[in-house]
Design an enzyme around this catalytic site. Structure first.
Site, PDB file in Angstrom:
ATOM      1  N   GLU A 185      37.938  29.235  30.229  1.00 25.97           N
ATOM      2  CA  GLU A 185      38.330  30.395  31.018  1.00 25.97           C
ATOM      3  C   GLU A 185      39.823  30.640  30.971  1.00 25.97           C
ATOM      4  OE1 GLU A 185      37.845  32.000  35.656  1.00 25.97           O
ATOM      5  OE2 GLU A 185      37.236  29.972  35.113  1.00 25.97           O
ATOM      6  N   GLU A 224      32.631  36.608  41.822  1.00 26.34           N
ATOM      7  CA  GLU A 224      33.618  35.613  42.225  1.00 26.34           C
ATOM      8  C   GLU A 224      34.734  36.321  42.996  1.00 26.34           C
ATOM      9  OE1 GLU A 224      34.864  31.668  39.920  1.00 26.34           O
ATOM     10  OE2 GLU A 224      36.294  33.273  39.514  1.00 26.34           O
TER      11      GLU A 224
END
Length: 275
Positions: free
Chosen positions: A155, A256
């Protein structure tokens, strides 16, 4: 197309945090979601007691939701840390100790995506040394993920909020993905495309999608500014997700974002069919 064509899951490490961990899967199910993801829940314990693992597994199974993403141990998250795998000494050792534990837990619930956060730069440590250690640990992580039939996610975070993390752009994350795949020959390292982080970096999101959709293994969203629910900021998230689908991405989209000063269950009004 639009939001109704997406497969959304809830990140239980940022939403429903007003509830104890073991109550969150059921809350997500009650809110209408069939899938969840998690950061590593035990920030001080890369190898928690089996009873704790079993309790969380039971909570997820009893709620009838699918675990679709799990982080490897990443230090104090949320908190000052941004991962552990590039940090020499105790943190790297904790990451390695966690690998089989996290992979086995994911496998026990049919989870096919494991996220490995890179970690911050450390004062007094040569970045080259950190990067060499990171690649070693990512290779180990990729092999563990492959053992349980999962992909390894890498990520990109954002520089304003994570100034000490070196993985703060899509091209840099893709560079690491390619290095891991070259080192293992497994091809199971994938990009975790977090549209909030990339927008905070000022990246051209349509360009990122067109260039890297094929290497993307998971997507996460929050609006910007504020990291709130879609519609609280200015990102054209619906159009961006449509572009991802058109580019061939058919995976999960992790929510998220921060619910703000309201219960998490009240933050889903942006979804079709919600008030």
């Amino acid at each position: 197309m639009g939001y109704s064509d997406q497969r959304f899951n809830v990140n239980l490490s940022i939403l429903f945090t007003e509830l104890p961990l073991l109550e969150r899967p059921a809350a997500a199910a009650k809110a209408g979601f069939g899938a969840v993801e998690l950061w590593w829940p035990w920030v001080d314990a890369p190898t928690p007691e089996q009873s704790e693992l079993d309790a969380l597994k039971k909570a997820i199974e009893d709620a009838g939701v699918q675990l679709v993403g799990l982080n490897f141990y990443a230090g104090q998250l949320p908190g000052p840390d941004r991962g552990a795998l590039s940090i020499p000494g105790e943190e790297s050792e904790k990451f390695r100790a966690n690998l089989a534990v996290a992979a086995d837990f994911a496998a026990s619930l049919g989870c096919k995506a494991l996220n490995a956060l890179y970690g911050n730069r450390v004062d007094g440590v040569d970045p080259v040394v950190q990067d060499e250690l990171a690649l070693e640990n990512l290779v180990l992580a990729a092999r563990e993920a492959d053992r349980v039939g999962a992909v390894l996610l890498i990520e990109a975070l954002n520089k304003p909020e994570s100034p000490l993390c070196p993985i703060v752009s899509a091209p840099k994350a893709i560079e690491i993905v390619d290095k891991v795949n070259a080192a293992t020959g497994l091809g199971n390292a994938k990009f975790l495309m977090d549209l909030y982080h990339l927008s905070m970096n000022g990246e051209d999101l349509p360009s990122v999608i067109s260039r890297y959709a094929a290497k993307t293994g998971h997507v996460q969203i929050a609006d910007n500014p504020g990291r709130g629910a879609p519609g609280t900021g200015s990102l054209p998230l619906e159009a961006l997700l449509d572009q991802l689908r058109a580019a061939g991405y058919e995976g999960w989209v992790g929510l998220e974002y921060k619910a703000g000063d309201r219960p998490s269950e009240e933050s889903f009004g942006w979804l079709p069919g919600r008030d």
